[in-house]
Scaffold this active site. Structure first.
Site, PDB file in Angstrom:
ATOM      1  N   ASP A 104      -1.487  15.002  16.492  1.00  0.00           N
ATOM      2  CA  ASP A 104      -0.608  15.745  17.401  1.00  0.00           C
ATOM      3  C   ASP A 104      -1.101  17.173  17.543  1.00  0.00           C
ATOM      4  O   ASP A 104      -1.774  17.700  16.665  1.00  0.00           O
ATOM      5  CB  ASP A 104       0.823  15.772  16.837  1.00  0.00           C
ATOM      6  CG  ASP A 104       1.432  14.387  16.869  1.00  0.00           C
ATOM      7  OD1 ASP A 104       1.353  13.744  17.923  1.00  0.00           O
ATOM      8  OD2 ASP A 104       1.974  13.950  15.829  1.00  0.00           O
ATOM      9  N   HIS A 135       3.789  -1.180   3.721  1.00  0.00           N
ATOM     10  CA  HIS A 135       3.173   0.127   3.475  1.00  0.00           C
ATOM     11  C   HIS A 135       4.327   1.094   3.203  1.00  0.00           C
ATOM     12  O   HIS A 135       5.275   1.163   3.988  1.00  0.00           O
ATOM     13  CB  HIS A 135       2.396   0.564   4.724  1.00  0.00           C
ATOM     14  CG  HIS A 135       1.690   1.866   4.584  1.00  0.00           C
ATOM     15  ND1 HIS A 135       0.522   2.019   3.860  1.00  0.00           N
ATOM     16  CD2 HIS A 135       1.968   3.106   5.076  1.00  0.00           C
ATOM     17  CE1 HIS A 135       0.105   3.283   3.931  1.00  0.00           C
ATOM     18  NE2 HIS A 135       0.975   3.961   4.658  1.00  0.00           N
ATOM     19  N   GLU A 171       1.287   5.504   0.817  1.00  0.00           N
ATOM     20  CA  GLU A 171       0.729   6.665   1.513  1.00  0.00           C
ATOM     21  C   GLU A 171       1.111   7.952   0.784  1.00  0.00           C
ATOM     22  O   GLU A 171       2.286   8.163   0.465  1.00  0.00           O
ATOM     23  CB  GLU A 171       1.255   6.696   2.954  1.00  0.00           C
ATOM     24  CG  GLU A 171       0.661   7.822   3.769  1.00  0.00           C
ATOM     25  CD  GLU A 171       1.012   7.692   5.244  1.00  0.00           C
ATOM     26  OE1 GLU A 171       0.815   6.602   5.827  1.00  0.00           O
ATOM     27  OE2 GLU A 171       1.506   8.692   5.792  1.00  0.00           O
ATOM     28  N   PHE A 196      12.161  14.660   9.627  1.00  0.00           N
ATOM     29  CA  PHE A 196      10.877  14.004   9.948  1.00  0.00           C
ATOM     30  C   PHE A 196      11.083  13.004  11.096  1.00  0.00           C
ATOM     31  O   PHE A 196      10.278  12.916  12.011  1.00  0.00           O
ATOM     32  CB  PHE A 196      10.337  13.205   8.756  1.00  0.00           C
ATOM     33  CG  PHE A 196       9.848  14.028   7.596  1.00  0.00           C
ATOM     34  CD1 PHE A 196       9.521  15.371   7.744  1.00  0.00           C
ATOM     35  CD2 PHE A 196       9.691  13.441   6.344  1.00  0.00           C
ATOM     36  CE1 PHE A 196       9.056  16.114   6.666  1.00  0.00           C
ATOM     37  CE2 PHE A 196       9.229  14.169   5.255  1.00  0.00           C
ATOM     38  CZ  PHE A 196       8.917  15.512   5.418  1.00  0.00           C
ATOM     39  N   SER A 229       0.872  -1.179   0.000  1.00  0.00           N
ATOM     40  CA  SER A 229       0.000   0.000   0.000  1.00  0.00           C
ATOM     41  C   SER A 229       0.904   1.222   0.000  1.00  0.00           C
ATOM     42  O   SER A 229       2.078   1.128   0.387  1.00  0.00           O
ATOM     43  CB  SER A 229      -0.929  -0.007   1.216  1.00  0.00           C
ATOM     44  OG  SER A 229      -0.192  -0.159   2.413  1.00  0.00           O
TER      45      SER A 229
HETATM   46  P1  FAD Z   1      -2.784   6.998  20.234  1.00  0.00           P
HETATM   47  O1  FAD Z   1      -2.804   5.577  19.839  1.00  0.00           O
HETATM   48  O2  FAD Z   1      -4.029   7.570  20.803  1.00  0.00           O
HETATM   49  O3  FAD Z   1      -1.592   7.146  21.295  1.00  0.00           O
HETATM   50  C1  FAD Z   1      -0.931   8.371  21.533  1.00  0.00           C
HETATM   51  C2  FAD Z   1      -0.172   8.302  22.860  1.00  0.00           C
HETATM   52  O4  FAD Z   1      -1.109   8.399  23.937  1.00  0.00           O
HETATM   53  C3  FAD Z   1       0.587   7.002  23.087  1.00  0.00           C
HETATM   54  O5  FAD Z   1       1.785   7.281  23.759  1.00  0.00           O
HETATM   55  C4  FAD Z   1      -0.343   6.200  23.965  1.00  0.00           C
HETATM   56  O6  FAD Z   1       0.356   5.244  24.754  1.00  0.00           O
HETATM   57  C5  FAD Z   1      -0.996   7.285  24.811  1.00  0.00           C
HETATM   58  N1  FAD Z   1      -2.365   6.927  25.227  1.00  0.00           N
HETATM   59  C6  FAD Z   1      -3.415   6.677  24.401  1.00  0.00           C
HETATM   60  N2  FAD Z   1      -4.511   6.395  25.131  1.00  0.00           N
HETATM   61  C7  FAD Z   1      -4.148   6.499  26.432  1.00  0.00           C
HETATM   62  C8  FAD Z   1      -4.845   6.329  27.677  1.00  0.00           C
HETATM   63  N3  FAD Z   1      -6.142   6.022  27.717  1.00  0.00           N
HETATM   64  N4  FAD Z   1      -4.130   6.506  28.817  1.00  0.00           N
HETATM   65  C9  FAD Z   1      -2.822   6.824  28.794  1.00  0.00           C
HETATM   66  N5  FAD Z   1      -2.117   6.995  27.647  1.00  0.00           N
HETATM   67  C10 FAD Z   1      -2.770   6.828  26.499  1.00  0.00           C
HETATM   68  N6  FAD Z   1      -0.737  12.321  12.035  1.00  0.00           N
HETATM   69  C11 FAD Z   1      -1.567  13.228  11.414  1.00  0.00           C
HETATM   70  O7  FAD Z   1      -1.764  14.332  11.931  1.00  0.00           O
HETATM   71  N7  FAD Z   1      -2.171  12.926  10.213  1.00  0.00           N
HETATM   72  C12 FAD Z   1      -1.992  11.722   9.602  1.00  0.00           C
HETATM   73  O8  FAD Z   1      -2.555  11.488   8.528  1.00  0.00           O
HETATM   74  C13 FAD Z   1      -1.129  10.743  10.225  1.00  0.00           C
HETATM   75  N8  FAD Z   1      -0.933   9.521   9.670  1.00  0.00           N
HETATM   76  C14 FAD Z   1      -0.156   8.597  10.331  1.00  0.00           C
HETATM   77  C15 FAD Z   1      -0.024   7.314   9.781  1.00  0.00           C
HETATM   78  C16 FAD Z   1       0.756   6.345  10.411  1.00  0.00           C
HETATM   79  C17 FAD Z   1       0.869   4.960   9.809  1.00  0.00           C
HETATM   80  C18 FAD Z   1       1.449   6.680  11.624  1.00  0.00           C
HETATM   81  C19 FAD Z   1       2.330   5.647  12.284  1.00  0.00           C
HETATM   82  C20 FAD Z   1       1.318   7.941  12.183  1.00  0.00           C
HETATM   83  C21 FAD Z   1       0.508   8.918  11.555  1.00  0.00           C
HETATM   84  N9  FAD Z   1       0.309  10.183  12.111  1.00  0.00           N
HETATM   85  C22 FAD Z   1      -0.512  11.100  11.481  1.00  0.00           C
HETATM   86  C23 FAD Z   1       0.999  10.576  13.353  1.00  0.00           C
HETATM   87  C24 FAD Z   1       0.170  10.337  14.624  1.00  0.00           C
HETATM   88  O9  FAD Z   1      -0.973  11.189  14.624  1.00  0.00           O
HETATM   89  C25 FAD Z   1       1.066  10.621  15.838  1.00  0.00           C
HETATM   90  O10 FAD Z   1       2.085   9.685  15.919  1.00  0.00           O
HETATM   91  C26 FAD Z   1       0.376  10.835  17.172  1.00  0.00           C
HETATM   92  O11 FAD Z   1       1.358  11.334  18.112  1.00  0.00           O
HETATM   93  C27 FAD Z   1      -0.187   9.580  17.831  1.00  0.00           C
HETATM   94  O12 FAD Z   1      -1.248   9.096  17.163  1.00  0.00           O
HETATM   95  P2  FAD Z   1      -1.850   7.637  17.530  1.00  0.00           P
HETATM   96  O13 FAD Z   1      -3.016   7.412  16.675  1.00  0.00           O
HETATM   97  O14 FAD Z   1      -0.773   6.625  17.548  1.00  0.00           O
HETATM   98  O15 FAD Z   1      -2.305   7.935  19.047  1.00  0.00           O
END
Ligand code: FAD
Length: 301
Positions: free
Chosen positions: A118, A278, A26, A228, A24
């Protein structure tokens, strides 16, 4: 020997007929007409590889909401390739995020990459959810599941998410996302495969059986990718930095080194049993086109 055999160690080690490999790609939503032209040109070049899907990122704070929607809609309509829309929780209430999910469904986009996102100031800052918003990706996944039958991908971090207190917290979080209904995880970019294997072992030990697809970042431009990587918590091994030292003004040598490094990375992963990749394209097809050929991915006639 294969048709791609150039005498290089890496290329000769790649087997010619690994047709069970899925890929895939991105992309990010282009900002200008010129960038958009490059987006479509790259997609056209990569289309014959028949990716499982092409995903389009979601800009910080939802700034690309319309563009992401437009690009995924057009990818499906123009190329027939399945498209996945990224979505974050940043700066929006649950109702607003749910409305975006419904708009994806309305245009026939059934794949979502569900992320927390973020703060606009970057990953190093504390994430403050919108008062009525989803607080993390696991809540977002559950919200999407309530709306419809989507294919949901979440993020995973072979070097641990920088905000996870420790490994247990990090893996627990991934498990919560899968348990909430995600179909797979795609990893953040990494350059040392040992990090991926260790992460996979931790995930499997914790009972996470969903695919953890490696996210591969070809190094089109070392300085840019190192920037990055620093921002998202990916480390650059010293040996890797040394390979690119002094190549700033030698694009040909830079490209050859980048091609060799990424081929070596995916070849090792293939040897370890990985069959789905990916690729972070940065909207460029060049390195990826030859790489997917080397992987033995089936190409449309
Ligand atoms: P989460 O899974 O919610 O976790 C974030 C942090 O919070 C982790 O450290 C986790 O341990 C902690 N956490 C979560 N829930 C809890 C809880 N209940 N209690 C305590 N701690 C908790 N960013 C963008 O803005 N746009 C994009 O399109 C984008 N695409 C991405 C695609 C991929 C494949 C990846 C790997 C990253 C992408 N990102 C994107 C970046 C991403 O948004 C960041 O890495 C962000 O910091 C974390 O997102 P997450 O979904 O992993 O968060």
């Amino acid at each position: 020997m294969t048709a791609f055999d150039t005498g290089s160690n890496v290329v000769t080690r790649l087997r010619p007929a690994r047709r069970d490999v899925a890929v895939s790609f991105e992309f990010f939503p282009p900002k200008t007409d010129e960038m958009e032209a490059r987006f479509w040109e790259s997609l056209d070049r990569l289309a014959p590889v028949r990716p499982r899907f092409v995903s389009v990122t979601y800009g910080a704070g939802g700034t690309t909401r319309e563009r992401t929607l437009r690009m995924v809609t057009q990818i499906k309509a123009n190329s027939g390739i399945d498209a996945a829309a990224h979505l974050t929780c940043v700066g929006a209430s649950r109702d607003e995020v749910d409305a975006v999910v419904r708009s994806y469904r309305l245009v026939g986009v059934n794949r979502i990459v569900a992320l927390r996102g973020d703060p606009p100031s970057g990953i190093g800052e504390v994430f403050e959810p919108h008062p009525d918003g989803y607080r993390n990706a696991a809540e977002l996944v559950a919200g999407i599941r309530r709306i419809g039958d989507f294919d949901i991908t979440v993020a995973a971090y072979p070097e641990k998410h920088p905000q996870s207190a420790d490994w247990d917290a990090d893996i627990d979080n991934l498990k919560r996302k899968i348990d909430a209904g995600a179909n797979r995880a795609i990893t953040q970019m990494f350059f040392d495969n040992a990090d991926y294997w260790r992460f996979l072992e931790r995930a499997r030990r914790a009972g996470i059986n969903a695919p953890v697809v490696p996210g591969i970042q070809p190094i089109h431009n070392f300085k840019q990718i190192a920037g990055f990587a620093a921002r998202c918590g990916t480390s650059i091994p010293a040996w890797l930095a040394a390979r690119f030292e002094g190549l700033e003004n030698d694009p040909d040598a830079h490209e050859r080194v980048a091609a060799e490094i990424v081929a070596r990375q995916v070849d090792e992963l293939l040897d370890g049993g990985v069959r789905e990749f990916h690729f972070y394209t940065l909207n460029r097809a060049d390195l990826l086109l030859s790489l997917t050929r080397l992987l033995g991915v089936k190409v449309a006639a």
